[in-house]
Motif scaffolding. Sequence first.
Motif, PDB file in Angstrom:
ATOM      1  N   HIS A  81       0.866  -1.437   0.063  1.00 21.91           N
ATOM      2  CA  HIS A  81      -0.149   0.015  -0.107  1.00 21.91           C
ATOM      3  C   HIS A  81       0.826   1.253  -0.077  1.00 21.91           C
ATOM      4  CE1 HIS A  81      -3.230  -2.922   1.301  1.00 21.91           C
ATOM      5  NE2 HIS A  81      -3.732  -2.289   0.790  1.00 21.91           N
ATOM      6  N   LYS A  82       2.190   1.140   0.188  1.00 20.78           N
ATOM      7  CA  LYS A  82       2.964   2.311   0.282  1.00 20.78           C
ATOM      8  C   LYS A  82       2.590   3.361  -1.057  1.00 20.78           C
ATOM      9  CE  LYS A  82       7.789   3.834   1.093  1.00 20.78           C
ATOM     10  NZ  LYS A  82       7.337   5.113   0.669  1.00 20.78           N
ATOM     11  N   GLU A  83       2.867   2.611  -2.088  1.00 15.36           N
ATOM     12  CA  GLU A  83       2.557   3.693  -3.419  1.00 15.36           C
ATOM     13  C   GLU A  83       1.395   4.434  -3.325  1.00 15.36           C
ATOM     14  OE1 GLU A  83       2.457   3.251  -8.227  1.00 15.36           O
ATOM     15  OE2 GLU A  83       3.255   1.654  -7.170  1.00 15.36           O
ATOM     16  N   ARG A  84       0.259   3.628  -3.087  1.00 13.99           N
ATOM     17  CA  ARG A  84      -1.160   4.289  -2.930  1.00 13.99           C
ATOM     18  C   ARG A  84      -1.110   5.421  -1.748  1.00 13.99           C
ATOM     19  NH1 ARG A  84      -4.941   0.182  -2.695  1.00 13.99           N
ATOM     20  NH2 ARG A  84      -4.997   0.324  -5.144  1.00 13.99           N
ATOM     21  N   ILE A  85      -0.508   4.949  -0.582  1.00 16.19           N
ATOM     22  CA  ILE A  85      -0.216   6.147   0.425  1.00 16.19           C
ATOM     23  C   ILE A  85       0.190   7.396  -0.059  1.00 16.19           C
ATOM     24  CG2 ILE A  85       0.579   6.552   2.651  1.00 16.19           C
ATOM     25  CD1 ILE A  85       0.151   3.564   3.424  1.00 16.19           C
ATOM     26  N   ASP A  86       1.365   7.140  -0.673  1.00 17.31           N
ATOM     27  CA  ASP A  86       2.214   8.276  -1.317  1.00 17.31           C
ATOM     28  C   ASP A  86       1.486   8.969  -2.420  1.00 17.31           C
ATOM     29  OD1 ASP A  86       4.411   7.995   0.270  1.00 17.31           O
ATOM     30  OD2 ASP A  86       5.416   6.593  -0.944  1.00 17.31           O
ATOM     31  N   ASN A  87       0.592   8.231  -3.133  1.00 25.21           N
ATOM     32  CA  ASN A  87      -0.203   9.019  -4.162  1.00 25.21           C
ATOM     33  C   ASN A  87      -1.376   9.789  -3.762  1.00 25.21           C
ATOM     34  OD1 ASN A  87       1.639   8.248  -6.360  1.00 25.21           O
ATOM     35  ND2 ASN A  87       0.490   6.418  -6.710  1.00 25.21           N
ATOM     36  N   VAL A  88      -1.906   9.227  -2.632  1.00 24.65           N
ATOM     37  CA  VAL A  88      -3.320   9.873  -2.161  1.00 24.65           C
ATOM     38  C   VAL A  88      -3.082  10.836  -1.093  1.00 24.65           C
ATOM     39  CG1 VAL A  88      -5.520   9.038  -0.966  1.00 24.65           C
ATOM     40  CG2 VAL A  88      -4.648   7.585  -2.787  1.00 24.65           C
TER      41      VAL A  88
END
Length: 61
Positions: free
Chosen positions: A32-39
């Motif tokens: 989920h790190k990429e999603r956390i960074d994007n959102v």
Amino acid sequence: MTFTVSQVAKVFIFAAKLSRERAVLAAWVEGHKERIDNVLPGQLAADVLNEARAHYRGLVR
């Protein structure tokens, strides 16, 4: 229904804290790190990851 970014951050933190094993939490963060960074904006994303790290340290090895 619209959510604020702080509400989304709280959901990510809650979801991370559902993990009861270090390996599960590490896999969740990695997934989920990429999603956390994007959102989430920079500081909120960092806060979510810091909460996950704190939870990780509190879990039994």
